[in-house]
Write a protein that holds these residues in place. Structure first.
Motif, PDB file in Angstrom:
ATOM      1  N   VAL A 190       0.860  -1.188   0.000  1.00  0.00           N
ATOM      2  CA  VAL A 190       0.000   0.000   0.000  1.00  0.00           C
ATOM      3  C   VAL A 190       0.892   1.232   0.000  1.00  0.00           C
ATOM      4  O   VAL A 190       1.828   1.328   0.792  1.00  0.00           O
ATOM      5  N   ASN A 191       0.598   2.175  -0.882  1.00  0.00           N
ATOM      6  CA  ASN A 191       1.321   3.442  -0.972  1.00  0.00           C
ATOM      7  C   ASN A 191       0.300   4.555  -0.754  1.00  0.00           C
ATOM      8  O   ASN A 191      -0.509   4.839  -1.626  1.00  0.00           O
ATOM      9  N   ASP A 192       0.335   5.171   0.427  1.00  0.00           N
ATOM     10  CA  ASP A 192      -0.697   6.139   0.807  1.00  0.00           C
ATOM     11  C   ASP A 192      -0.089   7.527   0.978  1.00  0.00           C
ATOM     12  O   ASP A 192       0.716   7.751   1.887  1.00  0.00           O
ATOM     13  N   VAL A 193      -0.497   8.460   0.119  1.00  0.00           N
ATOM     14  CA  VAL A 193       0.036   9.823   0.197  1.00  0.00           C
ATOM     15  C   VAL A 193      -0.383  10.532   1.477  1.00  0.00           C
ATOM     16  O   VAL A 193       0.198  11.560   1.835  1.00  0.00           O
ATOM     17  N   SER A 194      -1.372  10.007   2.174  1.00  0.00           N
ATOM     18  CA  SER A 194      -1.818  10.617   3.425  1.00  0.00           C
ATOM     19  C   SER A 194      -1.203   9.944   4.652  1.00  0.00           C
ATOM     20  O   SER A 194      -1.546  10.303   5.783  1.00  0.00           O
ATOM     21  N   ALA A 195      -0.319   8.970   4.439  1.00  0.00           N
ATOM     22  CA  ALA A 195       0.301   8.228   5.543  1.00  0.00           C
ATOM     23  C   ALA A 195      -0.738   7.600   6.464  1.00  0.00           C
ATOM     24  O   ALA A 195      -0.607   7.603   7.690  1.00  0.00           O
ATOM     25  N   LEU A 196      -1.797   7.050   5.880  1.00  0.00           N
ATOM     26  CA  LEU A 196      -2.872   6.358   6.602  1.00  0.00           C
ATOM     27  C   LEU A 196      -3.638   7.291   7.540  1.00  0.00           C
ATOM     28  O   LEU A 196      -4.083   6.878   8.617  1.00  0.00           O
ATOM     29  N   THR A 197      -3.832   8.531   7.116  1.00  0.00           N
ATOM     30  CA  THR A 197      -4.628   9.471   7.914  1.00  0.00           C
ATOM     31  C   THR A 197      -5.929   9.871   7.231  1.00  0.00           C
ATOM     32  O   THR A 197      -6.828  10.390   7.889  1.00  0.00           O
ATOM     33  N   TYR A 198      -6.063   9.666   5.935  1.00  0.00           N
ATOM     34  CA  TYR A 198      -7.248  10.128   5.205  1.00  0.00           C
ATOM     35  C   TYR A 198      -8.484   9.323   5.582  1.00  0.00           C
ATOM     36  O   TYR A 198      -9.556   9.879   5.808  1.00  0.00           O
ATOM     37  N   LEU A 235       4.513   5.410   3.771  1.00  0.00           N
ATOM     38  CA  LEU A 235       3.924   6.554   4.461  1.00  0.00           C
ATOM     39  C   LEU A 235       4.531   7.821   3.879  1.00  0.00           C
ATOM     40  O   LEU A 235       5.730   8.047   4.009  1.00  0.00           O
ATOM     41  N   MET A 236       3.706   8.649   3.258  1.00  0.00           N
ATOM     42  CA  MET A 236       4.219   9.883   2.666  1.00  0.00           C
ATOM     43  C   MET A 236       3.831  11.085   3.506  1.00  0.00           C
ATOM     44  O   MET A 236       2.694  11.163   4.004  1.00  0.00           O
ATOM     45  N   HIS A 237       4.760  12.029   3.661  1.00  0.00           N
ATOM     46  CA  HIS A 237       4.445  13.270   4.357  1.00  0.00           C
ATOM     47  C   HIS A 237       3.649  14.179   3.429  1.00  0.00           C
ATOM     48  O   HIS A 237       3.938  14.286   2.237  1.00  0.00           O
ATOM     49  N   HIS A 238       2.652  14.851   3.993  1.00  0.00           N
ATOM     50  CA  HIS A 238       1.862  15.806   3.212  1.00  0.00           C
ATOM     51  C   HIS A 238       1.375  16.899   4.150  1.00  0.00           C
ATOM     52  O   HIS A 238       1.367  16.743   5.372  1.00  0.00           O
ATOM     53  N   ARG A 239       0.986  18.005   3.579  1.00  0.00           N
ATOM     54  CA  ARG A 239       0.295  19.061   4.303  1.00  0.00           C
ATOM     55  C   ARG A 239      -0.965  19.411   3.519  1.00  0.00           C
ATOM     56  O   ARG A 239      -0.903  19.700   2.329  1.00  0.00           O
ATOM     57  N   GLY A 240      -2.121  19.389   4.191  1.00  0.00           N
ATOM     58  CA  GLY A 240      -3.374  19.699   3.517  1.00  0.00           C
ATOM     59  C   GLY A 240      -3.822  18.565   2.619  1.00  0.00           C
ATOM     60  O   GLY A 240      -3.356  17.425   2.732  1.00  0.00           O
ATOM     61  N   ASP A 241      -4.747  18.854   1.706  1.00  0.00           N
ATOM     62  CA  ASP A 241      -5.210  17.869   0.736  1.00  0.00           C
ATOM     63  C   ASP A 241      -4.857  18.369  -0.660  1.00  0.00           C
ATOM     64  O   ASP A 241      -4.419  19.506  -0.833  1.00  0.00           O
ATOM     65  N   PRO A 242      -5.016  17.538  -1.702  1.00  0.00           N
ATOM     66  CA  PRO A 242      -4.606  17.966  -3.042  1.00  0.00           C
ATOM     67  C   PRO A 242      -5.217  19.291  -3.488  1.00  0.00           C
ATOM     68  O   PRO A 242      -4.578  20.035  -4.240  1.00  0.00           O
ATOM     69  N   GLN A 243      -6.418  19.603  -3.038  1.00  0.00           N
ATOM     70  CA  GLN A 243      -7.059  20.839  -3.487  1.00  0.00           C
ATOM     71  C   GLN A 243      -6.460  22.090  -2.843  1.00  0.00           C
ATOM     72  O   GLN A 243      -6.544  23.174  -3.403  1.00  0.00           O
TER      73      GLN A 243
END
Length: 358
Positions: free
Chosen positions: A191-199, A216-224
């Motif tokens: 599994v490759n999750d851009v939200s690091a299993l938080t969405y 687990l990918m680091h992100h800030r906010g959502d794509p929009q």
């Protein structure tokens, strides 16, 4: 304490003749001879490895414990992942090929909507030397709207069994637990999750129960909204802290640390300068104690540095970033241009093999 960090630096070609002055990074093909000792609210110190014990001795006890854990993480080899008949190794860098079955991905949207075309593209990637094919059915480019899970599954279900039957190692790029569950049942192994299993609130327990590896990918906010003026106190340290917290949450939920891969999330809630700071400091993230994945292929910052080149004209920049990543010990590079990147990594590997042959 979480305000202490170690970044390997002063990389050397080979350790021969440097006893006590060089260390192997995470069991891979990179050797370093100094670390940058970083305190979030203090000075940064560049410390040669032969003076590391002296520097450690000056730290208060809680920070010595933190120092010891980081040093162990930096110098411990990452165990391979056995995934059915395939094994994903981390002692040498490998390539993850991007296969988007979406109409709107920023670089290749619409090209692989037909399952026959997508399957042929995946087989071509495997023939070119890719280690894993990353299949995504929802675009997460800046500004993209969420996709209903039923639409994601409709795009994946005709394709994944064919890839599994062909013996390919497949990861599924999704944020949704229902899509993860079905994709794993259809033959995906990661599994490759851009939200690091938080969405999706159900995703963490699902991955733990499945026992599969997860990126687990680091992100800030959502794509929009993620590119609407992103801000950090210190992007390198803030992203490290964010990934460290997500790794801890996953381990607490029952996901083995040996099944976690971390991605600093280039372009996901980061400005041009944030991306460059992360790329220049990638070696810091080995302190997380897990393999690293770098996904920078064809991204907007490459165009910004090259006369606003469009996405399909960013091959040279993408390869430059991939090689810069593996030179800092990154174990997996996620790319659109598989044959060219595999060739670049093979040449890099040949240079390293020559340097490491006495």
């Amino acid at each position: 304490m979480t305000d202490l960090y170690l970044r390997p630096t002063a990389f050397i070609d080979a350790p021969f003749g440097h006893d006590g002055q060089a260390a192997r990074l995470a069991g891979g093909l990179c050797w370093f001879s100094a670390v940058e000792l970083i305190a979030r609210n203090g000075p940064r110190q560049l410390i040669p490895l032969d003076r590391l014990d002296d520097a450690r001795a000056t730290l208060p006890a809680p920070q010595r414990d933190r120092f010891d854990q980081l040093w162990s993480n930096l110098t411990t080899a990452r165990p391979p992942l056995a995934l059915g008949q395939r094994t994903l190794r981390f002692d040498s860098p490998s390539v993850m090929g991007i296969l988007n079955v979406t109409p709107d991905s920023f670089s290749d949207g619409g090209r692989h909507m037909d399952a026959d075309i997508a399957a042929a593209a995946a087989v071509d990637m495997a023939a070119a030397g890719v280690a894993i094919v990353d299949v995504g059915a929802e675009s997460t480019r800046p500004g993209a709207a969420p996709v209903w899970e039923g639409d994601e599954l409709a795009r994946l279900e005709p394709l994944l069994p064919r890839l599994a039957a062909a013996g390919l190692l497949v990861s599924v790029d999704t944020r949704k637990a229902a899509v993860m569950r079905q994709a794993l049942a259809l033959g995906a192994g990661v599994v490759n999750d851009v939200s690091a299993l938080t969405y999706d609130p159900a995703a963490l327990d699902l991955v733990a129960a499945a026992g599969c590896p997860v990126v687990l990918m680091h992100h800030r906010g959502d794509p929009q909204t993620m590119q609407d003026d992103p801000r950090y106190d210190d992007v390198l340290l803030d992203v490290f802290d964010g990934l460290e917290a997500r790794i801890a949450a996953c381990v607490a939920a029952g996901i083995g640390r040996g099944r976690i891969i971390a991605d600093p999330g280039i372009g996901f809630g980061k400005s041009l300068r944030h991306n460059l700071d992360l790329l220049n400091g990638l070696s810091l993230f080995h302190g997380l104690g897990v393999p690293l994945l770098l996904g920078a292929s064809r991204k907007r910052f490459i165009g910004a540095l090259s006369g606003e080149a469009p996405a399909d004209q960013r091959l040279g920049g993408s390869i430059a970033v991939a090689v810069a990543g593996i030179a800092q010990g990154v174990q997996i590079v996620r790319v659109h241009d598989v044959p060219e990147t595999v060739q670049a990594l093979r040449v890099w590997r040949g240079l390293r093999d020559a340097a490491l042959t006495p």
